[in-house]
Scaffold this motif. Structure first.
Motif, PDB file in Angstrom:
ATOM      1  N   HIS A 133       0.820  -1.215   0.000  1.00 20.96           N
ATOM      2  CA  HIS A 133       0.000   0.000   0.000  1.00 20.96           C
ATOM      3  C   HIS A 133       0.856   1.268   0.000  1.00 20.96           C
ATOM      4  N   GLY A 134       1.903   1.287   0.815  1.00 20.89           N
ATOM      5  CA  GLY A 134       2.738   2.482   0.916  1.00 20.89           C
ATOM      6  C   GLY A 134       3.565   2.695  -0.347  1.00 20.89           C
ATOM      7  N   GLY A 135       4.255   1.659  -0.780  1.00 18.74           N
ATOM      8  CA  GLY A 135       5.137   1.776  -1.945  1.00 18.74           C
ATOM      9  C   GLY A 135       4.370   2.179  -3.191  1.00 18.74           C
TER      10      GLY A 135
ATOM     11  N   GLY B  25       4.823   3.477   6.323  1.00 13.23           N
ATOM     12  CA  GLY B  25       3.892   2.357   6.467  1.00 13.23           C
ATOM     13  C   GLY B  25       4.168   1.487   7.683  1.00 13.23           C
ATOM     14  N   ASP B  26       3.807   0.218   7.554  1.00 12.75           N
ATOM     15  CA  ASP B  26       3.882  -0.724   8.684  1.00 12.75           C
ATOM     16  C   ASP B  26       5.280  -0.836   9.287  1.00 12.75           C
ATOM     17  N   CYS B  27       6.329  -0.584   8.482  1.00 14.51           N
ATOM     18  CA  CYS B  27       7.690  -0.790   8.995  1.00 14.51           C
ATOM     19  C   CYS B  27       8.224   0.426   9.748  1.00 14.51           C
TER      20      CYS B  27
ATOM     21  N   GLU C 172      -0.444  -0.147  11.866  1.00 13.96           N
ATOM     22  CA  GLU C 172      -0.632  -1.097  10.763  1.00 13.96           C
ATOM     23  C   GLU C 172      -1.988  -0.829  10.146  1.00 13.96           C
ATOM     24  N   SER C 173      -2.031   0.063   9.188  1.00 10.12           N
ATOM     25  CA  SER C 173      -3.304   0.332   8.517  1.00 10.12           C
ATOM     26  C   SER C 173      -3.053   0.916   7.141  1.00 10.12           C
ATOM     27  N   VAL C 174      -4.065   0.775   6.308  1.00  5.42           N
ATOM     28  CA  VAL C 174      -4.000   1.328   4.961  1.00  5.42           C
ATOM     29  C   VAL C 174      -3.882   2.849   5.033  1.00  5.42           C
TER      30      VAL C 174
ATOM     31  N   PHE D 295      -9.497   3.209  10.503  1.00  9.52           N
ATOM     32  CA  PHE D 295      -9.318   1.778  10.256  1.00  9.52           C
ATOM     33  C   PHE D 295     -10.688   1.127  10.101  1.00  9.52           C
ATOM     34  N   TRP D 296     -10.720  -0.041   9.490  1.00  2.00           N
ATOM     35  CA  TRP D 296     -12.000  -0.772   9.443  1.00  2.00           C
ATOM     36  C   TRP D 296     -11.748  -2.274   9.489  1.00  2.00           C
ATOM     37  N   SER D 297     -12.785  -3.011   9.845  1.00  2.00           N
ATOM     38  CA  SER D 297     -12.724  -4.482   9.811  1.00  2.00           C
ATOM     39  C   SER D 297     -14.127  -5.002   9.546  1.00  2.00           C
TER      40      SER D 297
ATOM     41  N   ASN E 269       9.577  -4.965  -6.174  1.00  2.00           N
ATOM     42  CA  ASN E 269       8.411  -5.788  -5.840  1.00  2.00           C
ATOM     43  C   ASN E 269       8.856  -7.235  -5.645  1.00  2.00           C
ATOM     44  N   ASP E 270       8.806  -7.725  -4.414  1.00  2.00           N
ATOM     45  CA  ASP E 270       9.260  -9.101  -4.189  1.00  2.00           C
ATOM     46  C   ASP E 270       8.115 -10.106  -4.180  1.00  2.00           C
ATOM     47  N   GLU E 271       6.905  -9.671  -4.597  1.00  2.00           N
ATOM     48  CA  GLU E 271       5.802 -10.626  -4.705  1.00  2.00           C
ATOM     49  C   GLU E 271       5.520 -10.831  -6.201  1.00  2.00           C
ATOM     50  N   ALA E 272       5.064 -12.021  -6.544  1.00  2.00           N
ATOM     51  CA  ALA E 272       4.920 -12.350  -7.970  1.00  2.00           C
ATOM     52  C   ALA E 272       3.585 -11.872  -8.533  1.00  2.00           C
TER      53      ALA E 272
ATOM     54  N   GLN F 191      -4.159  -4.803  -3.201  1.00  2.00           N
ATOM     55  CA  GLN F 191      -4.720  -4.402  -1.905  1.00  2.00           C
ATOM     56  C   GLN F 191      -4.761  -5.592  -0.971  1.00  2.00           C
ATOM     57  N   ARG F 192      -4.345  -5.353   0.275  1.00  2.00           N
ATOM     58  CA  ARG F 192      -4.307  -6.451   1.232  1.00  2.00           C
ATOM     59  C   ARG F 192      -5.636  -6.697   1.982  1.00  2.00           C
ATOM     60  N   PRO F 193      -6.413  -5.651   2.362  1.00  2.00           N
ATOM     61  CA  PRO F 193      -7.605  -5.934   3.191  1.00  2.00           C
ATOM     62  C   PRO F 193      -8.547  -7.009   2.644  1.00  2.00           C
TER      63      PRO F 193
ATOM     64  N   SER G 233      -8.542 -11.112   3.634  1.00  2.00           N
ATOM     65  CA  SER G 233      -9.231 -11.806   4.725  1.00  2.00           C
ATOM     66  C   SER G 233     -10.729 -11.507   4.697  1.00  2.00           C
ATOM     67  N   LYS G 234     -11.179 -10.793   3.637  1.00  2.00           N
ATOM     68  CA  LYS G 234     -12.595 -10.389   3.567  1.00  2.00           C
ATOM     69  C   LYS G 234     -13.177 -10.910   2.244  1.00  2.00           C
ATOM     70  N   ALA G 235     -13.543  -9.993   1.347  1.00  2.00           N
ATOM     71  CA  ALA G 235     -14.258 -10.393   0.130  1.00  2.00           C
ATOM     72  C   ALA G 235     -13.499 -11.436  -0.700  1.00  2.00           C
TER      73      ALA G 235
ATOM     74  N   LEU H  58      -2.043 -15.603   7.022  1.00  2.00           N
ATOM     75  CA  LEU H  58      -2.813 -14.776   6.087  1.00  2.00           C
ATOM     76  C   LEU H  58      -2.256 -13.365   6.032  1.00  2.00           C
ATOM     77  N   ARG H  59      -1.260 -13.178   5.185  1.00  2.00           N
ATOM     78  CA  ARG H  59      -0.693 -11.838   5.010  1.00  2.00           C
ATOM     79  C   ARG H  59      -0.617 -11.461   3.528  1.00  2.00           C
ATOM     80  N   ILE H  60      -0.263 -12.449   2.708  1.00  2.00           N
ATOM     81  CA  ILE H  60      -0.032 -12.137   1.296  1.00  2.00           C
ATOM     82  C   ILE H  60      -1.035 -12.873   0.408  1.00  2.00           C
TER      83      ILE H  60
ATOM     84  N   ARG I 238      14.128  -8.676  -4.783  1.00  2.00           N
ATOM     85  CA  ARG I 238      14.212  -8.340  -3.365  1.00  2.00           C
ATOM     86  C   ARG I 238      15.461  -7.503  -3.127  1.00  2.00           C
ATOM     87  N   ALA I 239      15.306  -6.426  -2.371  1.00  2.00           N
ATOM     88  CA  ALA I 239      16.479  -5.625  -2.003  1.00  2.00           C
ATOM     89  C   ALA I 239      17.196  -6.345  -0.873  1.00  2.00           C
ATOM     90  N   VAL I 240      18.519  -6.521  -0.997  1.00  2.00           N
ATOM     91  CA  VAL I 240      19.226  -7.278   0.052  1.00  2.00           C
ATOM     92  C   VAL I 240      20.214  -6.430   0.849  1.00  2.00           C
TER      93      VAL I 240
HETATM   94  P1  FAD Z   1       2.792  -3.996   2.889  1.00  2.00           P
HETATM   95  O1  FAD Z   1       1.471  -3.771   2.258  1.00  2.00           O
HETATM   96  O2  FAD Z   1       2.992  -5.188   3.752  1.00  2.00           O
HETATM   97  O3  FAD Z   1       3.877  -4.036   1.716  1.00  2.00           O
HETATM   98  C1  FAD Z   1       5.226  -4.273   1.942  1.00  2.00           C
HETATM   99  C2  FAD Z   1       5.798  -4.993   0.738  1.00  2.00           C
HETATM  100  O4  FAD Z   1       7.216  -4.947   0.813  1.00  2.00           O
HETATM  101  C3  FAD Z   1       5.425  -6.455   0.697  1.00  2.00           C
HETATM  102  O5  FAD Z   1       4.991  -6.788  -0.588  1.00  2.00           O
HETATM  103  C4  FAD Z   1       6.738  -7.166   1.020  1.00  2.00           C
HETATM  104  O6  FAD Z   1       6.817  -8.441   0.434  1.00  2.00           O
HETATM  105  C5  FAD Z   1       7.725  -6.185   0.403  1.00  2.00           C
HETATM  106  N1  FAD Z   1       9.121  -6.291   0.871  1.00  2.00           N
HETATM  107  C6  FAD Z   1       9.553  -6.457   2.150  1.00  2.00           C
HETATM  108  N2  FAD Z   1      10.908  -6.491   2.174  1.00  2.00           N
HETATM  109  C7  FAD Z   1      11.319  -6.324   0.887  1.00  2.00           C
HETATM  110  C8  FAD Z   1      12.607  -6.279   0.279  1.00  2.00           C
HETATM  111  N3  FAD Z   1      13.724  -6.384   0.986  1.00  2.00           N
HETATM  112  N4  FAD Z   1      12.664  -6.108  -1.074  1.00  2.00           N
HETATM  113  C9  FAD Z   1      11.529  -5.969  -1.817  1.00  2.00           C
HETATM  114  N5  FAD Z   1      10.285  -6.013  -1.275  1.00  2.00           N
HETATM  115  C10 FAD Z   1      10.194  -6.183   0.060  1.00  2.00           C
HETATM  116  N6  FAD Z   1      -5.644  -2.309   7.154  1.00  2.00           N
HETATM  117  C11 FAD Z   1      -6.747  -1.527   7.216  1.00  2.00           C
HETATM  118  O7  FAD Z   1      -6.625  -0.302   7.387  1.00  2.00           O
HETATM  119  N7  FAD Z   1      -8.000  -2.072   7.110  1.00  2.00           N
HETATM  120  C12 FAD Z   1      -8.187  -3.403   6.913  1.00  2.00           C
HETATM  121  O8  FAD Z   1      -9.322  -3.864   6.824  1.00  2.00           O
HETATM  122  C13 FAD Z   1      -7.041  -4.241   6.808  1.00  2.00           C
HETATM  123  N8  FAD Z   1      -7.174  -5.568   6.565  1.00  2.00           N
HETATM  124  C14 FAD Z   1      -6.064  -6.337   6.408  1.00  2.00           C
HETATM  125  C15 FAD Z   1      -6.214  -7.682   6.091  1.00  2.00           C
HETATM  126  C16 FAD Z   1      -5.090  -8.488   5.917  1.00  2.00           C
HETATM  127  C17 FAD Z   1      -5.256  -9.935   5.568  1.00  2.00           C
HETATM  128  C18 FAD Z   1      -3.789  -7.933   6.100  1.00  2.00           C
HETATM  129  C19 FAD Z   1      -2.568  -8.792   5.942  1.00  2.00           C
HETATM  130  C20 FAD Z   1      -3.637  -6.597   6.419  1.00  2.00           C
HETATM  131  C21 FAD Z   1      -4.766  -5.784   6.570  1.00  2.00           C
HETATM  132  N9  FAD Z   1      -4.647  -4.432   6.874  1.00  2.00           N
HETATM  133  C22 FAD Z   1      -5.767  -3.641   6.953  1.00  2.00           C
HETATM  134  C23 FAD Z   1      -3.333  -3.826   7.107  1.00  2.00           C
HETATM  135  C24 FAD Z   1      -2.805  -3.165   5.845  1.00  2.00           C
HETATM  136  O9  FAD Z   1      -2.961  -4.028   4.745  1.00  2.00           O
HETATM  137  C25 FAD Z   1      -1.332  -2.813   6.062  1.00  2.00           C
HETATM  138  O10 FAD Z   1      -1.255  -1.894   7.128  1.00  2.00           O
HETATM  139  C26 FAD Z   1      -0.735  -2.214   4.786  1.00  2.00           C
HETATM  140  O11 FAD Z   1      -0.680  -3.186   3.775  1.00  2.00           O
HETATM  141  C27 FAD Z   1       0.665  -1.658   5.067  1.00  2.00           C
HETATM  142  O12 FAD Z   1       1.235  -1.225   3.866  1.00  2.00           O
HETATM  143  P2  FAD Z   1       2.813  -1.229   3.691  1.00  2.00           P
HETATM  144  O13 FAD Z   1       3.072  -0.699   2.329  1.00  2.00           O
HETATM  145  O14 FAD Z   1       3.462  -0.585   4.843  1.00  2.00           O
HETATM  146  O15 FAD Z   1       3.234  -2.765   3.772  1.00  2.00           O
END
Ligand code: FAD
Length: 404
Positions: free
Chosen positions: A11-13, A274-276, A291-293, A320-322, A33-36, A41-43, A46-48, A126-128, A78-80
């Protein structure tokens, strides 16, 4: 100046790359992008998505053409490591990318369960997208799921599994569900609703082992001596922020990558979002990692603005929502530290809001099936206003008048 390299395309990137172009940034933008999959969108995972039959394309922020048209380079890999002195990022493939500014948007990963048999195929997380897809495929063939952890994701999956006809048990160490995130009033409501739906919720207990026969899960044993039969275990015990890349580059980290109120690390050429990111928050005091969108996308917009000449401290308003079964929970504000809860509406009517106060100051609102209260809360808190608790509790008081 120079290329902006973004590590992580969640979401952040994704939002950062899109916002940079929207703000007219014309330099090189690379999204690692280290996912294929295309950024998604992640939410809904675990929902729809897990409920329905729509394909992965339904989750994508944008089709591939968008990245091409916007000259956003999606780089698979992947960045190392980071060479801060030379301003280079090394990818696992051996490719080196020069950066003018580097943004760490690495998100978080599942906290793994450290129990015997926890790595059997029928123990899921359940993350990816790949994990959601795997669950979606196997749920119809399963009879009984044990979910470890009654946080948002555990409970969202629990309702879906129940709707799909599985027997469902949820195990939680805390004395109530979603205990770290919501008031007792809201926990009680959801506990009752999930139980009405036939979900068994076990509070104040821990999973002590996963039992299996011939590599197949047969159940989970609990700290109180009970044993719950299961052919599927789903673990939702929280996440760990991906801080290692930053730490190995010598950037300060704690329970996240430490950034200031501009989301800059101690290196003026590296931000984290973002989350990190563990960010300094003048509004809430101290440091926060959310940890939120909303948090990830507003962080991204803030950094895009800074990189295009409009530098302001980050001052987002959390929300936030759930979605759980037929209920929609929405949270406006940050309720940490509340000492008083005032209800508007009636939980028995399945639509109410919990207004959380510290003294007379409104910190946040948790709304259940009351989208109007939630939008009101976001607007009011965005205006840095409060609302007298008596007015919050009084259904005849027109909330809109507090916004005038
Ligand atoms: P992420 O979306 O996790 O993206 C980080 C990306 O970086 C990942 O693809 C990861 O693989 C990649 N990455 C990590 N290290 C490296 C590297 N070294 N090189 C290259 N890539 C790398 N939030 C809400 O507000 N409402 C909701 O209802 C909600 N539901 C959710 C349901 C689920 C199942 C999950 C898992 C999360 C949910 N969230 C929800 C939380 C929300 O999705 C996260 O807060 C949001 O995705 C954070 O965005 P981000 O960009 O920080 O991280």
């Amino acid at each position: 100046d120079g290329p902006v390299i973004i590590v992580g395309s969640g979401h952040g990137g994704y939002q950062l790359a899109a916002s940079l172009r929207q703000a007219g940034f014309s330099g090189r933008v690379c999204l690692i992008n280290d996912e294929a999959h295309l950024p998604y969108q992640r939410p809904p995972l675990s929902k729809a998505y897990i409920k329905g039959s729509a394909g992965p394309e339904s989750l994508m922020f944008r089709p591939e053409k968008f990245y091409h048209d916007q000259k956003i380079e999606l780089i698979a890999g992947r960045a190392v490591s980071i060479d801060r002195a030379k301003r280079k990022v090394l990818l696992a493939s051996g490719e080196m990318l020069d950066y003018g500014h580097l943004v760490l948007a690495t998100g978080a990963r599942n906290r793994l369960l450290d129990l015997p048999n926890a790595n059997l195929p029928d123990v899921k997380y359940l993350r990816i997208l790949d994990e959601s897809e795997a669950l979606r495929k196997i749920v119809p063939s399963k009879k009984r799921a044990v979910i470890i952890g009654a946080g948002f994701i555990g409970l969202e999956f629990a309702s879906t599994a129940r709707i799909k006809g599985l027997g469902v048990d949820v195990i939680e160490l805390a004395p109530r569900v979603m205990a770290r995130a919501v008031t007792a009033e809201v926990s009680d409501y959801f506990q009752a609703r999930h139980r009405e739906a036939g979900i068994r919720i076990h509070l104040g207990v821990q999973a002590t082992s996963i039992e299996a026969e011939g590599g197949k899960v047969t159940g989970v044993s609990l700290s109180d001596g009970r044993h719950l039969p299961a052919d599927l275990v789903v673990v939702g015990v929280g996440v760990l922020p991906n801080i290692e890349l930053a730490a190995e580059a010598g950037l300060p980290v704690a329970s996240g990558i430490i950034v200031d109120e501009h989301l800059l690390t101690s290196d003026p050429n590296i931000s984290a979002i973002g989350d990190c990111a563990l960010f300094a928050s003048p509004r809430f005091g101290g440091s926060l990692r959310l940890e939120s969108v909303q948090n990830a996308t507003d962080h991204a917009r803030c950094v895009a603005a800074r990189l295009t000449g409009d530098s302001k401290p980050y001052d987002g308003h959390p929300w936030f929502w759930s979605d759980q079964g037929d209920d929609k929970l929405q949270i406006a504000g940050l309720t940490t530290g509340y000492d008083r809860v005032v209800l508007r509406g009636d939980p028995t009517g399945k639509a109410f809001s919990a207004f959380c106060y510290k003294g007379d100051k409104l910190l946040g609102i948790e709304s259940i099936n009351r989208a109007g209260d939630h939008m009101f809360g976001r607007r009011l808190l965005g205006m840095d206003r409060s609302l007298a608790p008596e007015k919050a509790a009084d259904e005849s008081f027109d909330l809109k008048s507090a916004l005038a």
